[in-house]
Design a protein around this motif. Sequence first.
Motif, PDB file in Angstrom:
ATOM      1  N   ASP A 180       0.824  -1.215   0.000  1.00 44.60           N
ATOM      2  CA  ASP A 180       0.000   0.000   0.000  1.00 44.60           C
ATOM      3  C   ASP A 180       0.859   1.267   0.000  1.00 44.60           C
ATOM      4  OD1 ASP A 180      -2.500  -1.380   0.079  1.00 44.60           O
ATOM      5  OD2 ASP A 180      -2.094  -1.841   2.189  1.00 44.60           O
ATOM      6  N   ILE A 181       1.866   1.285   0.842  1.00 45.68           N
ATOM      7  CA  ILE A 181       2.776   2.434   0.927  1.00 45.68           C
ATOM      8  C   ILE A 181       4.197   1.915   1.157  1.00 45.68           C
ATOM      9  CG2 ILE A 181       3.405   4.548   2.169  1.00 45.68           C
ATOM     10  CD1 ILE A 181       0.533   4.891   2.973  1.00 45.68           C
ATOM     11  N   SER A 182       5.136   2.397   0.359  1.00 46.03           N
ATOM     12  CA  SER A 182       6.545   2.057   0.547  1.00 46.03           C
ATOM     13  C   SER A 182       7.190   3.038   1.523  1.00 46.03           C
ATOM     14  CB  SER A 182       7.285   2.099  -0.797  1.00 46.03           C
ATOM     15  OG  SER A 182       6.809   1.112  -1.684  1.00 46.03           O
ATOM     16  N   VAL A 183       8.270   2.614   2.156  1.00 44.16           N
ATOM     17  CA  VAL A 183       8.976   3.473   3.116  1.00 44.16           C
ATOM     18  C   VAL A 183      10.481   3.337   2.893  1.00 44.16           C
ATOM     19  CG1 VAL A 183       9.414   4.014   5.548  1.00 44.16           C
ATOM     20  CG2 VAL A 183       7.149   3.197   4.838  1.00 44.16           C
ATOM     21  N   MET A 184      11.172   4.489   2.880  1.00 43.36           N
ATOM     22  CA  MET A 184      12.631   4.494   2.792  1.00 43.36           C
ATOM     23  C   MET A 184      13.200   5.351   3.908  1.00 43.36           C
ATOM     24  SD  MET A 184      15.120   5.411  -0.413  1.00 43.36           S
ATOM     25  CE  MET A 184      16.895   5.135  -0.316  1.00 43.36           C
ATOM     26  N   GLY A 185      14.268   4.866   4.538  1.00 39.83           N
ATOM     27  CA  GLY A 185      14.906   5.602   5.625  1.00 39.83           C
ATOM     28  C   GLY A 185      16.255   6.175   5.227  1.00 39.83           C
ATOM     29  N   ILE A 215      22.781   3.093  -1.306  1.00 42.79           N
ATOM     30  CA  ILE A 215      21.432   2.645  -0.985  1.00 42.79           C
ATOM     31  C   ILE A 215      21.470   1.161  -0.623  1.00 42.79           C
ATOM     32  CG2 ILE A 215      19.120   2.231  -1.920  1.00 42.79           C
ATOM     33  CD1 ILE A 215      19.600   4.703  -3.722  1.00 42.79           C
ATOM     34  N   MET A 216      20.861   0.824   0.504  1.00 44.07           N
ATOM     35  CA  MET A 216      20.726  -0.566   0.937  1.00 44.07           C
ATOM     36  C   MET A 216      19.289  -0.997   0.636  1.00 44.07           C
ATOM     37  SD  MET A 216      23.739  -1.228   1.957  1.00 44.07           S
ATOM     38  CE  MET A 216      23.498  -2.828   2.718  1.00 44.07           C
ATOM     39  N   GLU A 217      19.120  -1.746  -0.444  1.00 49.63           N
ATOM     40  CA  GLU A 217      17.793  -2.184  -0.874  1.00 49.63           C
ATOM     41  C   GLU A 217      17.318  -3.351  -0.020  1.00 49.63           C
ATOM     42  OE1 GLU A 217      16.843  -1.737  -5.330  1.00 49.63           O
ATOM     43  OE2 GLU A 217      18.940  -2.414  -5.286  1.00 49.63           O
ATOM     44  N   ARG A 218      16.122  -3.191   0.545  1.00 51.11           N
ATOM     45  CA  ARG A 218      15.522  -4.286   1.310  1.00 51.11           C
ATOM     46  C   ARG A 218      14.056  -4.432   0.886  1.00 51.11           C
ATOM     47  NH1 ARG A 218      18.850  -1.676   5.274  1.00 51.11           N
ATOM     48  NH2 ARG A 218      20.730  -2.926   5.673  1.00 51.11           N
ATOM     49  N   ALA A 219      13.188  -4.727   1.824  1.00 51.49           N
ATOM     50  CA  ALA A 219      11.823  -5.140   1.444  1.00 51.49           C
ATOM     51  C   ALA A 219      10.757  -4.062   1.590  1.00 51.49           C
ATOM     52  CB  ALA A 219      11.417  -6.365   2.258  1.00 51.49           C
ATOM     53  N   SER A 220      11.118  -2.861   2.029  1.00 49.09           N
ATOM     54  CA  SER A 220      10.094  -1.873   2.355  1.00 49.09           C
ATOM     55  C   SER A 220       9.692  -0.976   1.175  1.00 49.09           C
ATOM     56  CB  SER A 220      10.560  -0.980   3.519  1.00 49.09           C
ATOM     57  OG  SER A 220      11.683  -0.212   3.131  1.00 49.09           O
ATOM     58  N   CYS A 221      10.347  -1.135   0.030  1.00 52.00           N
ATOM     59  CA  CYS A 221      10.006  -0.339  -1.162  1.00 52.00           C
ATOM     60  C   CYS A 221       9.668  -1.266  -2.320  1.00 52.00           C
ATOM     61  CB  CYS A 221      11.158   0.579  -1.556  1.00 52.00           C
ATOM     62  SG  CYS A 221      11.467   1.912  -0.396  1.00 52.00           S
ATOM     63  N   LEU A 260      13.920  -2.524   6.303  1.00 52.33           N
ATOM     64  CA  LEU A 260      13.835  -1.161   5.776  1.00 52.33           C
ATOM     65  C   LEU A 260      14.908  -0.867   4.726  1.00 52.33           C
ATOM     66  CD1 LEU A 260      12.593   1.732   6.042  1.00 52.33           C
ATOM     67  CD2 LEU A 260      14.286   2.135   7.863  1.00 52.33           C
ATOM     68  N   THR A 261      14.467  -0.414   3.560  1.00 51.27           N
ATOM     69  CA  THR A 261      15.391   0.145   2.574  1.00 51.27           C
ATOM     70  C   THR A 261      15.887   1.482   3.102  1.00 51.27           C
ATOM     71  OG1 THR A 261      14.349  -0.932   0.679  1.00 51.27           O
ATOM     72  CG2 THR A 261      15.585   1.085   0.231  1.00 51.27           C
ATOM     73  N   SER A 262      17.197   1.715   3.054  1.00 48.00           N
ATOM     74  CA  SER A 262      17.739   2.918   3.684  1.00 48.00           C
ATOM     75  C   SER A 262      18.987   3.404   2.954  1.00 48.00           C
ATOM     76  CB  SER A 262      18.084   2.609   5.152  1.00 48.00           C
ATOM     77  OG  SER A 262      18.545   3.759   5.834  1.00 48.00           O
ATOM     78  N   MET A 263      19.207   4.712   3.024  1.00 48.75           N
ATOM     79  CA  MET A 263      20.448   5.302   2.518  1.00 48.75           C
ATOM     80  C   MET A 263      21.523   5.124   3.590  1.00 48.75           C
ATOM     81  SD  MET A 263      22.321   6.782   0.319  1.00 48.75           S
ATOM     82  CE  MET A 263      21.160   7.268  -0.960  1.00 48.75           C
ATOM     83  N   GLN A 264      22.537   4.372   3.253  1.00 53.11           N
ATOM     84  CA  GLN A 264      23.556   4.019   4.247  1.00 53.11           C
ATOM     85  C   GLN A 264      24.614   5.102   4.408  1.00 53.11           C
ATOM     86  OE1 GLN A 264      26.969   1.282   3.526  1.00 53.11           O
ATOM     87  NE2 GLN A 264      25.870  -0.098   4.898  1.00 53.11           N
ATOM     88  N   GLN A 265      24.825   5.487   5.657  1.00 50.43           N
ATOM     89  CA  GLN A 265      26.021   6.240   6.013  1.00 50.43           C
ATOM     90  C   GLN A 265      27.038   5.220   6.520  1.00 50.43           C
ATOM     91  OE1 GLN A 265      25.996  10.214   7.579  1.00 50.43           O
ATOM     92  NE2 GLN A 265      23.912   9.932   8.334  1.00 50.43           N
ATOM     93  N   PRO A 266      28.310   5.319   6.097  1.00 51.60           N
ATOM     94  CA  PRO A 266      29.308   4.338   6.526  1.00 51.60           C
ATOM     95  C   PRO A 266      29.721   4.590   7.978  1.00 51.60           C
ATOM     96  CG  PRO A 266      30.350   6.021   5.185  1.00 51.60           C
ATOM     97  CD  PRO A 266      28.882   6.334   5.191  1.00 51.60           C
ATOM     98  N   PHE A 280      18.141  -0.348  13.282  1.00 56.08           N
ATOM     99  CA  PHE A 280      16.710  -0.477  13.051  1.00 56.08           C
ATOM    100  C   PHE A 280      16.404  -1.129  11.702  1.00 56.08           C
ATOM    101  CE2 PHE A 280      15.126   3.132  15.950  1.00 56.08           C
ATOM    102  CZ  PHE A 280      14.613   2.214  16.856  1.00 56.08           C
ATOM    103  N   ALA A 281      17.203  -0.803  10.694  1.00 62.42           N
ATOM    104  CA  ALA A 281      16.858  -1.139   9.314  1.00 62.42           C
ATOM    105  C   ALA A 281      16.635  -2.636   9.107  1.00 62.42           C
ATOM    106  CB  ALA A 281      17.937  -0.630   8.367  1.00 62.42           C
ATOM    107  N   GLU A 282      17.465  -3.460   9.726  1.00 65.05           N
ATOM    108  CA  GLU A 282      17.317  -4.903   9.564  1.00 65.05           C
ATOM    109  C   GLU A 282      16.521  -5.545  10.691  1.00 65.05           C
ATOM    110  OE1 GLU A 282      21.288  -6.430   8.996  1.00 65.05           O
ATOM    111  OE2 GLU A 282      21.058  -6.299   6.814  1.00 65.05           O
ATOM    112  N   ALA A 283      16.204  -4.760  11.733  1.00 65.77           N
ATOM    113  CA  ALA A 283      15.465  -5.304  12.876  1.00 65.77           C
ATOM    114  C   ALA A 283      13.961  -5.287  12.641  1.00 65.77           C
ATOM    115  CB  ALA A 283      15.801  -4.522  14.143  1.00 65.77           C
ATOM    116  N   VAL A 284      13.471  -4.320  11.833  1.00 68.89           N
ATOM    117  CA  VAL A 284      12.031  -4.208  11.604  1.00 68.89           C
ATOM    118  C   VAL A 284      11.594  -5.152  10.487  1.00 68.89           C
ATOM    119  CG1 VAL A 284      11.941  -1.825  12.411  1.00 68.89           C
ATOM    120  CG2 VAL A 284      12.372  -2.290   9.987  1.00 68.89           C
ATOM    121  N   ARG A 285      10.270  -5.374  10.403  1.00 70.87           N
ATOM    122  CA  ARG A 285       9.697  -6.172   9.327  1.00 70.87           C
ATOM    123  C   ARG A 285       8.536  -5.419   8.697  1.00 70.87           C
ATOM    124  NH1 ARG A 285      13.741  -8.065  10.169  1.00 70.87           N
ATOM    125  NH2 ARG A 285      14.401 -10.226  10.361  1.00 70.87           N
ATOM    126  N   PRO A 286       8.540  -5.249   7.377  1.00 68.88           N
ATOM    127  CA  PRO A 286       9.599  -5.690   6.471  1.00 68.88           C
ATOM    128  C   PRO A 286      10.876  -4.891   6.701  1.00 68.88           C
ATOM    129  CG  PRO A 286       8.065  -4.273   5.305  1.00 68.88           C
ATOM    130  CD  PRO A 286       7.453  -4.509   6.655  1.00 68.88           C
TER     131      PRO A 286
END
Length: 335
Positions: free
Chosen positions: A268-273, A326-332, A287-293, A279-285
């Motif tokens: 219904d709605i995608s989310v990007m952080g 960008i770390m692509e995961r399941a939220s987008c 989270l796709t996120s822009m990674q800071q090293p 948090f990014a890998e702890a939540v379900r689905p």
Amino acid sequence: MSARIKDVAERAGVSVTSVSRVLNSEKYISQKILDKVNQAIKELNYTPSQIARSLKKQKTDTIGVIVPDLTNYFCSTILSIIEESASEYGYNLIVCNIAENLDKELKYLHALQEMRVDGIIIMHQKFDERILSFIECAAMPILFSCVRSPLQGRFSVLINDYQAALDATEYLIGLGHRRIAFLGGDLEDITAGYSRYQGYLDALSKSAIPLNPDFIRFGNYKQESGRLMMQELLEQQERPTVVFAVSDDMAVGAMNCILDYGLRIPEDISVMGFDDSLFAEAVRPMLTSMQQPVRELGRTSLEYLHNLIQNGSEPDCKEVYLPHRIMERASCRRI
């Protein structure tokens, strides 16, 4: 009374100078003297005065770190890396959590100066004239980590936040999204607030996507802020197809709100952080996120501050930019 260096010398049958050389790990000390002094130190339970040693060396081997908010996962993670690196270089760390309070920050800066710390790392970018004046006049090295320095004469280690936000928005556009909501931070924060917002705006402009002011909200980077802003977006007649939050904390708050409304992510709605925190890998689905090293930012910040302390002068280059991705995961999802 605590044992003094003079007591150690008398017990070992050597001069105070010899004891001092042993304590400072100087070369060319005979094994016999080394054994005598170490035995005397053990028998007397002698502990060298850190203050006295600091005065002699003109160094305290201590670094101060100004943190905006320790409850923020990104800040606490960066801090842990800085602490780890500081330990490797032989520094002690004094952590000052200002909780976004500028009066508290000024108090901490003066306290760190009185403690004669060897250097200071500042991890936020909201200032007033009092703090800018302190930074400009401070004799010790001051380095900015994860944010740009407000003054040209100080050093910064960070990513290109404008480019990272532009890349993130263009990634969402590439997935087919046109109704892209933006959950931003304080625009007085030039790095994480203003620069990321400008990257979002320019990405929309480059793709000729009309700006919808109803899709833009500003918060404080925290989960509750993300939840409240997402609630406002969901109660509008037109809803976004994707939400881009400039912190993972806000993204998770938005995700919780979406699920509370009985909606699905990303159907219904995608989310990007932004940050790629724990948090990014702890939540379900996930989270796709822009990674800071994070590790590189922490280690590089400490490494450059150490070089500034050791060399006493700053390099010509005042800003070091580390790569983002960008770390692509399941939220987008693609639409």
